[in-house]
Design a protein around this motif. Structure first.
Motif, PDB file in Angstrom:
ATOM      1  N   ALA A 104       0.820  -1.207   0.000  1.00 53.89           N
ATOM      2  CA  ALA A 104       0.000   0.000   0.000  1.00 53.89           C
ATOM      3  C   ALA A 104       0.857   1.261   0.000  1.00 53.89           C
ATOM      4  O   ALA A 104       1.924   1.313   0.617  1.00 53.89           O
ATOM      5  N   ALA A 105       0.365   2.303  -0.679  1.00 51.98           N
ATOM      6  CA  ALA A 105       1.059   3.586  -0.722  1.00 51.98           C
ATOM      7  C   ALA A 105       0.062   4.679  -1.081  1.00 51.98           C
ATOM      8  O   ALA A 105      -1.046   4.403  -1.564  1.00 51.98           O
ATOM      9  N   LEU A 106       0.463   5.923  -0.863  1.00 56.01           N
ATOM     10  CA  LEU A 106      -0.357   7.061  -1.264  1.00 56.01           C
ATOM     11  C   LEU A 106      -0.438   7.147  -2.784  1.00 56.01           C
ATOM     12  O   LEU A 106       0.471   6.680  -3.485  1.00 56.01           O
ATOM     13  N   LEU A 111      -3.427   1.935  13.642  1.00 58.03           N
ATOM     14  CA  LEU A 111      -2.426   2.651  12.862  1.00 58.03           C
ATOM     15  C   LEU A 111      -3.067   3.846  12.169  1.00 58.03           C
ATOM     16  O   LEU A 111      -3.983   3.686  11.353  1.00 58.03           O
ATOM     17  N   ARG A 112      -2.590   5.029  12.512  1.00 60.25           N
ATOM     18  CA  ARG A 112      -3.079   6.242  11.855  1.00 60.25           C
ATOM     19  C   ARG A 112      -2.189   6.534  10.648  1.00 60.25           C
ATOM     20  O   ARG A 112      -0.981   6.753  10.781  1.00 60.25           O
ATOM     21  N   LEU A 113      -2.780   6.513   9.465  1.00 57.80           N
ATOM     22  CA  LEU A 113      -2.058   6.795   8.226  1.00 57.80           C
ATOM     23  C   LEU A 113      -2.139   8.291   7.969  1.00 57.80           C
ATOM     24  O   LEU A 113      -3.230   8.846   7.828  1.00 57.80           O
ATOM     25  N   HIS A 167       9.013  16.384   1.561  1.00 55.68           N
ATOM     26  CA  HIS A 167      10.223  15.642   1.199  1.00 55.68           C
ATOM     27  C   HIS A 167      10.069  15.127  -0.221  1.00 55.68           C
ATOM     28  O   HIS A 167      11.010  15.179  -1.028  1.00 55.68           O
ATOM     29  N   THR A 168       8.891  14.611  -0.531  1.00 57.92           N
ATOM     30  CA  THR A 168       8.472  14.312  -1.899  1.00 57.92           C
ATOM     31  C   THR A 168       7.056  14.860  -2.057  1.00 57.92           C
ATOM     32  O   THR A 168       6.516  15.477  -1.141  1.00 57.92           O
ATOM     33  N   ALA A 169       6.435  14.588  -3.185  1.00 59.29           N
ATOM     34  CA  ALA A 169       5.063  15.047  -3.394  1.00 59.29           C
ATOM     35  C   ALA A 169       4.053  14.243  -2.601  1.00 59.29           C
ATOM     36  O   ALA A 169       2.889  14.655  -2.472  1.00 59.29           O
ATOM     37  N   ALA A 170       4.461  13.100  -2.058  1.00 60.36           N
ATOM     38  CA  ALA A 170       3.562  12.257  -1.259  1.00 60.36           C
ATOM     39  C   ALA A 170       4.396  11.487  -0.244  1.00 60.36           C
ATOM     40  O   ALA A 170       5.184  10.627  -0.617  1.00 60.36           O
ATOM     41  N   ASP A 171       4.240  11.821   1.035  1.00 63.47           N
ATOM     42  CA  ASP A 171       5.015  11.201   2.113  1.00 63.47           C
ATOM     43  C   ASP A 171       4.048  10.631   3.143  1.00 63.47           C
ATOM     44  O   ASP A 171       3.277  11.378   3.757  1.00 63.47           O
ATOM     45  N   LEU A 172       4.099   9.332   3.355  1.00 61.47           N
ATOM     46  CA  LEU A 172       3.210   8.669   4.302  1.00 61.47           C
ATOM     47  C   LEU A 172       3.917   8.445   5.633  1.00 61.47           C
ATOM     48  O   LEU A 172       4.933   7.752   5.702  1.00 61.47           O
TER      49      LEU A 172
END
Length: 310
Positions: A118-120, A170-172, A178-183
């Protein structure tokens, strides 16, 4: 992509000699909280000596299975990581989370191809666009460590939410900067924060995809959380928020320095060997990352400042 290529090529020029021998990361899980382990990486660049092992991936053992956070820089790393997890628990891997598009976060995905990764959305799109090039450059940087490594894009899109696995909530937390999408992932059960790419600890931040203003806002968001253990993407794991303050201090100084010199009419070459405040002396790869950041950030800053100067 050009900025990341420059980062990787500069890193290889600084790589120390590498002695041939059996390739093993010798991964050892370090317990940092109940049910929670981390594999601590070095505070170096990617080299043939470290095989790209510069990140702090981890895992949480829950009643519903194991949650993996980052898969490392190569298929070999992912496989060794999975074998090391098996020394701690016989529970199956339930899910993998990847925090951003940088190669040391996800190039071990092939070792976890049988479970959801899983990722943004922005991370998935970034890996689709830049993943093949990143993989090629990692082969150049760390050589045989990368054998069998091929890009595997995350298979599941996640957004900001709270998910429950066994007794762990777990709170996502979707961030950017740092990048355009950081989880970032906060385990509300234990207070462990996996800060993703946003926090560095005694290691100079990298900036190939950075937006400093957004990054500072992300740090403020993390600073507001109730945290007992902070796992930075790179550097020392902490039981306080000092790494957030350190990262903020570096980014604030760096941004101000570049803007002041741009307004004074300086050119980029003048900045490469400029003095760095003594308070940052303990951070890993300081001068090298500073120079990279100048090359990454200067064109945008110079463009923004020039109309005011003229």
């Amino acid at each position: 992509m050009r900025a990341l290529l420059a980062l990787l090529l500069l890193a290889v020029s600084a790589a120390p000699g590498w002695a041939a021998g059996p390739l093993s990361y010798h991964l050892k899980p370090v317990a940092i909280a109940p049910d929670t382990w981390v594999f601590e990486g070095t505070r170096e660049h990617f080299t043939r000596g470290n095989g790209g092992n510069i990140l702090n991936p981890g895992f949480i053992v829950t009643d519903d299975g194991v949650i993996v956070i980052q898969t490392g820089p190569s298929r070999r790393f992912g496989e060794e990581m999975r074998a090391a997890i098996a020394t701690v628990t016989d529970k199956p891997i339930r899910k993998v989370f990847v925090s951003n598009l940088h190669p040391d976060y996800w190039l071990g995905n092939r070792a976890f191809a049988d479970v959801p990764i899983a990722a943004l959305p922005g991370t998935i799109e970034g890996i689709k666009a830049e993943g093949p090039g990143m993989t090629e450059n990692m082969y150049r940087l760390v050589g045989d460590w990368m054998r069998g490594t091929e890009p595997l894009v995350p298979t599941e899109t996640v957004y900001g939410s709270t998910v429950v696995f066994g007794a762990h909530r777990l709170r996502l937390i979707p961030l950017e900067g740092h990048t355009a999408a950081d989880l970032a992932i906060l385990d509300e059960t234990t207070g462990v924060l996996f800060a993703g790419g946003v926090v560095f600890s005694d290691r100079t931040p990298t900036t190939p995809h950075a937006d400093i203003g957004q990054w500072l806002a992300a740090l403020d968001a993390l600073d507001a959380l109730d945290v007992t253990v902070l796992v930075p993407n790179h550097g020392r794991i902490r039981t306080d928020k000092a790494a957030i303050a350190q990262t903020r201090d570096w980014l604030t100084w760096l941004d101000r320095k570049l803007r002041e010199r741009a307004e004074a009419g300086a050119d980029m070459a003048e900045l490469l060997d400029a003095p760095i405040p003594e308070r940052f002396a303990g951070m890993g790869v300081l001068r090298e990352e500073y120079r990279r950041s100048v090359s990454h950030l200067w064109p945008r800053i110079e463009k923004a400042v020039l109309p005011r100067v003229n």
